[in-house]
Design an enzyme around this catalytic site. Structure first.
Site, PDB file in Angstrom:
ATOM      1  N   ASP A 106       3.712  -9.131   6.122  1.00 37.62           N
ATOM      2  CA  ASP A 106       4.068  -9.673   4.813  1.00 37.62           C
ATOM      3  C   ASP A 106       2.786 -10.009   4.048  1.00 37.62           C
ATOM      4  O   ASP A 106       1.864 -10.634   4.592  1.00 37.62           O
ATOM      5  CB  ASP A 106       4.910 -10.938   4.993  1.00 37.62           C
ATOM      6  CG  ASP A 106       5.501 -11.451   3.689  1.00 37.62           C
ATOM      7  OD1 ASP A 106       4.770 -11.505   2.682  1.00 37.62           O
ATOM      8  OD2 ASP A 106       6.695 -11.806   3.678  1.00 37.62           O
ATOM      9  N   CYS A 109       4.104  -0.608 -12.641  1.00 32.35           N
ATOM     10  CA  CYS A 109       4.635   0.474 -13.473  1.00 32.35           C
ATOM     11  C   CYS A 109       5.770  -0.015 -14.369  1.00 32.35           C
ATOM     12  O   CYS A 109       6.742   0.696 -14.595  1.00 32.35           O
ATOM     13  CB  CYS A 109       5.086   1.657 -12.617  1.00 32.35           C
ATOM     14  SG  CYS A 109       6.268   1.242 -11.317  1.00 32.35           S
ATOM     15  N   ALA A 131       0.785  -1.240   0.000  1.00 32.93           N
ATOM     16  CA  ALA A 131       0.000   0.000   0.000  1.00 32.93           C
ATOM     17  C   ALA A 131       0.816   1.289   0.000  1.00 32.93           C
ATOM     18  O   ALA A 131       0.365   2.294  -0.546  1.00 32.93           O
ATOM     19  CB  ALA A 131      -0.945   0.013   1.213  1.00 32.93           C
ATOM     20  N   ALA A 132       1.975   1.304   0.642  1.00 35.44           N
ATOM     21  CA  ALA A 132       2.737   2.554   0.740  1.00 35.44           C
ATOM     22  C   ALA A 132       3.192   3.007  -0.650  1.00 35.44           C
ATOM     23  O   ALA A 132       3.433   2.164  -1.521  1.00 35.44           O
ATOM     24  CB  ALA A 132       3.938   2.369   1.664  1.00 35.44           C
ATOM     25  N   PRO A 133       3.296   4.323  -0.872  1.00 31.87           N
ATOM     26  CA  PRO A 133       3.131   5.431   0.089  1.00 31.87           C
ATOM     27  C   PRO A 133       1.695   5.866   0.358  1.00 31.87           C
ATOM     28  O   PRO A 133       1.468   6.728   1.181  1.00 31.87           O
ATOM     29  CB  PRO A 133       3.918   6.571  -0.556  1.00 31.87           C
ATOM     30  CG  PRO A 133       3.780   6.316  -2.029  1.00 31.87           C
ATOM     31  CD  PRO A 133       3.800   4.810  -2.177  1.00 31.87           C
ATOM     32  N   GLY A 134       0.715   5.296  -0.366  1.00 31.44           N
ATOM     33  CA  GLY A 134      -0.666   5.527   0.018  1.00 31.44           C
ATOM     34  C   GLY A 134      -1.552   6.252  -0.959  1.00 31.44           C
ATOM     35  O   GLY A 134      -2.714   6.520  -0.648  1.00 31.44           O
ATOM     36  N   GLY A 135      -1.061   6.583  -2.137  1.00 34.54           N
ATOM     37  CA  GLY A 135      -1.893   7.294  -3.107  1.00 34.54           C
ATOM     38  C   GLY A 135      -3.121   6.502  -3.509  1.00 34.54           C
ATOM     39  O   GLY A 135      -4.237   7.034  -3.558  1.00 34.54           O
TER      40      GLY A 135
END
Length: 466
Positions: free
Chosen positions: A325, A394, A279-283
């Site tokens: 994890d 990406c 999930a990070a950084p959360g966008g």
């Protein structure tokens, strides 16, 4: 020299400039600007020869010591030199090679970095040409490994200054990306499109934002361009985004236009339980929450989980953050959906991370594709029958996208592909492939009069558990 003057006065928007500074009377004192070039050469060697992440080297606290010792302005110039070098490296190396009577001797890696750093300034940055030459010669003289080549450095670089325009013109015939990457792009996209993608990575990425509320209002306030992804694109500006209106109150967050697509592929989310894996950084987590989902944000790294919470706190959004994890995560009951934006080779982000093409290679793509396949298979087990799995990354490589998903569907009949309808995405129709998957590239999204074009290379698809 007339050529020096021409190079010095040539201005290009967005370039970092540096004024020549007089030296002191102490012949042993470092010349102004020498520390910048020395730091750039050391970091460049670490990136290319040791495959070290540029972001890690440029961390002001834990990064390269020579870089950390610089002031803010010198750090900015160092970053500009490194980014430009990595973007144009094949053309820079070709230019240097054409000006040498014979190849550099084996083991002259330190000398090669000195020449690369200087050539970048002469060819691609708005730095006085005489300063680039003089400081490179000084670097060579102060390094016992390179001292005997100081005259060669001087001769090669002065000739580069004189022949700059011809060198730049000749460089257009050289692909700006490494051969292994060019070959993979060509196989995946064809020669013409591969060339467009390679050229697109020469331009730094613009800043896109995702708005939590009224996008039209913030487009007007920030003079931003609305994009087909729902994102807003800011004009180029000097300064930090943290100083812009709306940042402190959490009205928006920075997120590339392509990265804003996956979270939108679930359709209506009000009240649904969605896990955002990695999930990070959360966008994407913030997008899911803003669309009404009850989000479980799964993040293995404690530091990244802490950063995720900080970002959500600024946005005044709340998620159930699980520092665990991914493979150990099992919900109490099956979920309505899972978003897996998987770790990948990041070849779609070279506009902002030009080191990727020099720190990774085909073997990394194959290894990461295997990890992504394992993650995706686990993600499928987390959702209820009829639940959705949005898989994205990406990377521009089909091995991490189209091929991976097709292989999964051929093997696992518990899931089916849900085709994305191109008609639902006006302005992005060409980004939806024949199978109904998103495939964006940096060569998409044309520029407007006031705003840059392009977007990250992204793959995204929707699967449904039967």
């Amino acid at each position: 020299m007339a050529d020096n003057k021409k190079t010095k006065n040539k201005k290009t928007p967005g370039r970092v400039t540096e004024k020549a500074q007089p030296g002191g009377n102490n012949p042993f004192a470092p010349k102004p600007g020498l520390e910048v070039r020395a730091a750039a050469a050391k970091i460049l060697a670490a990136v290319i020869d040791k495959k070290t992440s540029l972001d890690g080297m440029l961390d002001a606290v834990h990064g390269n010591a020579a870089y950390a010792a610089l002031g803010d302005a010198d750090r900015s110039l160092t970053r500009a030199i490194l980014n430009a070098t990595l973007r144009h490296l094949p053309r820079i190396d070709h230019a240097i090679a054409t000006l040498l009577d014979s190849p550099l001797p084996d083991g002259a890696r330190a000398l090669q970095q000195v020449l690369r750093v200087a050539a970048t300034q002469i060819l691609y940055l708005d730095v006085p040409a005489h300063a680039a030459v003089d400081l490179a010669v000084e670097q060579a003289n102060r390094d016992p490994r390179n001292r005997r080549f100081a005259k060669l450095v001087n001769a090669v670089l002065r000739r580069m200054v004189r022949e700059r325009e011809d060198i730049l013109q000749a460089g257009q015939a050289i692909s700006p990306v490494p051969d292994w990457y060019r070959d993979r792009l060509t196989r995946a996209y064809g020669e013409a499109e591969a060339r467009r993608i390679a050229e697109a990575q020469l331009s730094p990425a613009p800043i896109d934002i995702t708005v939590k509320g009224d996008a039209a209002l913030w487009a007007e306030r920030l003079s931003a361009r609305p994009l087909p992804t729902g994102s807003l694109r800011l004009k180029a500006f000097d300064g930090s985004v943290t100083q812009l209106p709306g940042f402190d109150e959490g009205a928006w967050w920075v997120q590339d236009a392509a990265a804003a697509l996956p979270a939108q592929l679930f359709g209506p989310l009000q009240g649904k339980r969605i896990a955002d894996l990695c999930a990070a950084p959360g966008g994407k987590t913030a997008q899911l929450i803003s669309r009404g989902a009850k989000v479980i944000a799964v993040e293995q790294s404690a530091n990244r989980a802490a950063r995720l919470k900080e970002n959500l706190d600024r946005l005044q959004l709340t998620a159930d953050i699980c520092n665990i994890d991914l493979f150990d995560y099992k919900p109490d009951e099956p979920l309505d959906g899972v978003l897996l934006d998987a770790p990948c080779s990041s070849t779609g982000t070279t506009r902002r991370h030009p080191d990727v093409l020099w720190t990774k290679g085909p073997q990394d793509i194959e290894k990461l594709a295997g990890l992504q396949a394992r993650m995706l298979r686990h993600a499928i087990t987390l959702v209820r029958p009829g639940g959705l799995i949005v898989f994205s990354n990406c990377s521009l490589d089909p091995l991490e996208g189209e091929d991976l998903v097709q292989d999964l569907l051929d093997e696992d009949h518990s899931v089916e592909r849900v085709a994305i309808n191109a008609a639902d995405w006006p302005g992005l129709e060409s980004a939806v492939n024949a199978r109904g998957e998103f495939r964006t590239t940096p060569a998409m999204l044309p520029a407007s009069e006031e705003h840059a074009g392009g977007m990250d290379g992204f793959f995204a698809c929707v699967l449904r558990r039967r």
